[in-house]
Design a protein around this motif. Structure first.
Motif, PDB file in Angstrom:
ATOM      1  N   ARG A  74       3.995  41.786  20.658  1.00 44.85           N
ATOM      2  CA  ARG A  74       4.497  40.775  21.073  1.00 44.85           C
ATOM      3  C   ARG A  74       5.120  40.351  22.002  1.00 44.85           C
ATOM      4  NH1 ARG A  74       7.739  42.997  16.756  1.00 44.85           N
ATOM      5  NH2 ARG A  74       7.962  45.370  17.538  1.00 44.85           N
TER       6      ARG A  74
ATOM      7  N   HIS B 278       2.570  37.822  22.774  1.00 41.31           N
ATOM      8  CA  HIS B 278       2.901  36.461  22.933  1.00 41.31           C
ATOM      9  C   HIS B 278       3.577  35.647  23.998  1.00 41.31           C
ATOM     10  CE1 HIS B 278       4.761  33.736  20.240  1.00 41.31           C
ATOM     11  NE2 HIS B 278       6.152  33.218  20.577  1.00 41.31           N
TER      12      HIS B 278
ATOM     13  N   LEU C 294       3.784  39.286  14.128  1.00 43.49           N
ATOM     14  CA  LEU C 294       3.121  36.743  14.854  1.00 43.49           C
ATOM     15  C   LEU C 294       3.816  36.131  13.854  1.00 43.49           C
ATOM     16  CD1 LEU C 294      -0.611  37.400  16.805  1.00 43.49           C
ATOM     17  CD2 LEU C 294       2.046  38.005  17.158  1.00 43.49           C
TER      18      LEU C 294
ATOM     19  N   PRO D  47       1.198  31.108  16.384  1.00 45.07           N
ATOM     20  CA  PRO D  47       1.422  31.941  17.446  1.00 45.07           C
ATOM     21  C   PRO D  47      -0.138  32.749  16.927  1.00 45.07           C
ATOM     22  CG  PRO D  47       3.272  31.864  16.509  1.00 45.07           C
ATOM     23  CD  PRO D  47       2.165  30.933  16.171  1.00 45.07           C
TER      24      PRO D  47
ATOM     25  N   PHE E 239      -2.985  34.177  19.567  1.00 46.33           N
ATOM     26  CA  PHE E 239      -3.816  34.938  19.796  1.00 46.33           C
ATOM     27  C   PHE E 239      -5.079  35.481  19.470  1.00 46.33           C
ATOM     28  CE2 PHE E 239      -4.640  39.443  18.028  1.00 46.33           C
ATOM     29  CZ  PHE E 239      -3.855  40.091  19.317  1.00 46.33           C
TER      30      PHE E 239
END
Length: 737
Positions: A315, A318, A342, A354, A358
């Protein structure tokens, strides 16, 4: 007990019993049906979006698991007043997190049984609010920060998923909307000024999430303003400069980090502020990475549970996009779980999905080793030692810090300089950590007690509340990692030295020095069995314990106690097996050797004459003399390395290897056929003398300090030079042919 929060301020109209007319006016809706329709039609998502997750999880094991949990709740009896939940458990039961599978199962299946049951639980809870009584003096079960915040998160999710579902009756929607509105007002009043601790940080994170979820409410801008002000204050005053959280318990660190991550997501998506830009938020991720052992967990110091770092760092990637966080997630989180974590997060403004973001983001180069932290985290006061970065590398973490206050009770344990060791992917020495519930009868007598930690006891003495250790040396050097620290929490000073001798077969030398008789405590996750000269773990991978003076270290079976240990798929309940070494006043050294298998050859350990508890460890082709302030490694009788952490003069077989002025702090010297390489730290301008070679009067062809070539000054095989100021210096001596 004094009140742990502000005096009660539950307004009977604005918070407790909000009239229908006031509720509808707040939402600018003529009736409840219109309010529901507006909630269902908005393009507003929570910081953790259940509908996005359900789109990913449907038909997968993660979704099937939630549906099974929800089915168990369909007919499970619920009593919000039952004291059998426990003193602390009753408060936690009113958070309602346990009811969330019903909301998620509804999102996965569309089955009306789940919203109907969730509505029954919600209305039952709403009716019980004024009847429930808790046992914590001065702390209301319903109207306190963690309770208000926890329920609001549950109801944000439920309104987002179920608000437009006809199976959810109007009364339940109204109860949840009233709870959010009254809860936000209470949180805003409760937290109008900064105070330390995880409660306020968690509460203000949820206040931000309510403001982001209900932006149409007139009070929403005020809630956002209060939330961001408190959260920024916490990042300044409740997060140490090295990134550790104030309370010094890793699972509370990740609790607060998770709250800040959700607030950052809500803030950038809906509130117009960017919490992710605050440098302390990145520092919290860096601290977590620094403390993480090679298998991916952080030791459960103080009241912590076992922390697996990968998802928190995922996270963090992110939000911050740092390649080292992606590398950590790829190393410690399975691909399916990466996709699930995600799937909860909404796309960032101007970004794509997301998971796609990633996968496209840069990571560490394929063959690059991560720059794993070694040394002191100077503000949170933990020390980390490592022999490398592979999963089987040796790892140590030592708690050097103080007892910290808390809103209700301290999360600190009554110990200091307690250590955790790991190697070959397994814990070797371990902590009790925190219990599953603070109602556990063993909380004070076991989990928090000195006996449950790998530290030192002074029989007949209690550890004082003021026991913050002074870290004298914390060095990460090529040959060894060094910690020297002492504290005065007992009437007699305790000094602990931990030396990790690095290399292909790493091990530790632990030296404790006390002016009274003392007991060294060692807690493993396997039983201890005697071996010649000491003990080892029963099975492997394990730990070998060899006192430097076995005749002066009386072994004592300390029995067992509960803990939680890493295991396949997560944490598992386990036992700590205690071994005590009763030592006379003075210094006592213990050699701690990781073993891959129970049949691995054992090293030879012997005491060396002289003060300070020096030991000689023979293992494979090396013999290491480890003294109170230096180490000399030889092979075939010839030195190949020497390390000083306070010794200004190191000799071997009558030959000077190192001589230094008073400014020397640490030095690591390695000899090869080409000459010598040294890493030196000094606290002032320092005269230094280094042997060109460990034997023979070899001459120096060149001397380089930080790659600057100097004219060599060499006599009798020893180079003399001056390091011009405090700092860290690299010295290279090239010897003549």
């Amino acid at each position: 007990m004094t009140a742990v929060e502000k005096p009660p301020h539950v307004d009977p109209v604005r918070m407790l019993h909000i009239p229908d007319a006031d509720l509808l006016a707040e939402f600018d809706a003529p009736d409840l049906r219109t309010l529901r329709a507006r909630l269902a039609a908005r393009n507003v998502s929570p910081a953790a979006d259940t509908l996005r997750w359900a789109g990913w999880a449907a038909g997968r094991p993660a979704g099937d698991k939630v549906i099974a949990e929800a089915r168990r709740l369909l007919n499970a009896p619920v009593d919000f007043l039952d004291p059998a939940h426990g003193r602390s458990g009753l408060y936690g039961f009113h958070y309602l997190h346990w009811a969330q599978p019903l909301t998620r199962a509804a999102a996965l299946t569309g089955d009306d049984r789940y919203p109907v049951r969730f509505a029954e639980i919600t209305l039952d809870w709403y009716a019980s609010r004024e009847k429930v009584r808790g046992e914590w003096p001065g702390l209301d079960v319903v109207w306190y920060t963690l309770g208000v915040a926890g329920r609001c998160q549950v109801f944000i999710e439920a309104l987002h998923v179920l608000g437009g579902n006809p199976a959810l009756p109007d009364e339940a929607v109204a109860a949840m909307a009233r709870t959010l509105l009254g809860g936000a007002r209470w949180l805003a009043e409760e937290h109008d000024a900064f105070r330390h601790g995880n409660w306020q940080l968690a509460g203000c994170s949820v206040l931000a999430q309510i403001a982001a979820f209900l932006p149409e409410l007139p009070e929403s801008p005020l809630w956002s303003e209060i939330a961001i002000a408190r959260l920024r204050e916490h990042l300044e005053l409740d997060v140490y400069a090295d990134g550790g959280h104030y309370e010094r318990a890793p699972s509370y660190h990740t609790m607060c980090l998770g709250a800040l991550q959700l607030a950052a997501v809500a803030g950038e998506c809906a509130l117009g502020w960017d919490l992710a830009d605050h440098p302390r938020l990145a520092a919290m991720h860096d601290w977590l990475l620094a403390m993480t052992a090679p298998p991916g967990w952080v030791p459960p110091f103080n009241d912590s549970h076992l922390v697996a770092s990968g998802e928190h760092l995922l996270r963090g990637h992110h939000l911050l996009g740092r390649p080292e966080y992606k590398a950590a997630a790829l190393r410690w989180v399975a691909p399916e779980r990466i996709a699930e974590v995600l799937s909860w997060l909404p796309p960032r403004p101007g970004r794509g999905d997301p998971l796609a973001e990633f996968e496209a983001a840069p990571s560490m180069p394929p063959n690059a080793e991560p720059a794993a932290h070694r040394g002191l985290l100077p503000h949170s006061k933990f020390v980390v030692q490592r022999s490398g970065s592979s999963e089987d590398a040796a790892y140590a973490a030592v708690n050097c810090g103080p007892l910290i206050e808390h809103e209700l009770e301290s999360h600190s344990h009554r110990t200091v300089l307690d250590l955790v060791l790991a190697a070959n992917g397994e814990p070797l020495l371990w902590e009790a950590g925190g219990p599953d519930s603070y109602d556990d009868p063993g909380y004070y007598d076991w989990y928090r007690a000195p006996l449950a930690h790998s530290g030192v006891l002074l029989p007949g003495h209690e550890l004082a509340d003021e026991h913050d250790a002074d870290v004298l040396v914390a060095a990460a050097l090529p040959t060894a990692d060094i910690l020297v620290a002492e504290h005065h929490g007992y009437p007699a000073r305790h000094r602990r030295t931990l030396v990790l001798v690095r290399g292909e077969r790493p091990y530790w030398v632990l030296t404790d020095a006390v002016t009274e008789p003392f007991r060294v405590l060692l807690h493993g996750i396997r039983p201890w069995v005697p071996v010649p000269g000491g003990h080892r773990s029963d099975g492997g991978p394990g730990l070998l314990v060899l006192p430097g003076q076995p005749e002066r270290a009386r072994a004592v079976d300390l029995g067992t106690g509960r803990t939680t240990t890493p295991g396949p798929g997560g944490a598992r309940t386990g036992q700590l097996y205690g071994l005590g070494l009763d030592c006379p006043a003075g210094a006592a050294s213990t050699v701690l050797v990781p073993l891959r298998t129970p049949t691995e050859p054992l090293p030879d350990v012997s005491e060396v004459d002289g003060p300070g508890g020096a030991v000689l460890v023979r293992r494979g082709r090396f013999a290491d003399l480890v003294g109170p302030n230096h180490l000399v490694r030889t092979t075939g009788g010839n030195p190949v390395a020497a390390v000083s952490w306070g010794a200004r003069d190191i000799q071997h077989a009558g030959r000077a290897l190192l001589g230094a002025g008073r400014g020397l702090r640490t030095a690591d010297i390695r000899w090869s056929a080409d000459g010598a390489d040294a890493e030196v730290e000094c606290t002032a301008r320092t005269a230094l003398r280094l042997a060109v070679a460990p034997q023979g009067n070899r001459r120096a062809a060149a001397v380089l300090v930080n790659d600057v070539r100097l004219e060599p000054r060499c006599a009798d095989g020893v180079v003399s030079l001056v390091l011009p100021a405090a700092g860290r210096w690299r010295v290279r001596i090239e010897r003549s042919v």
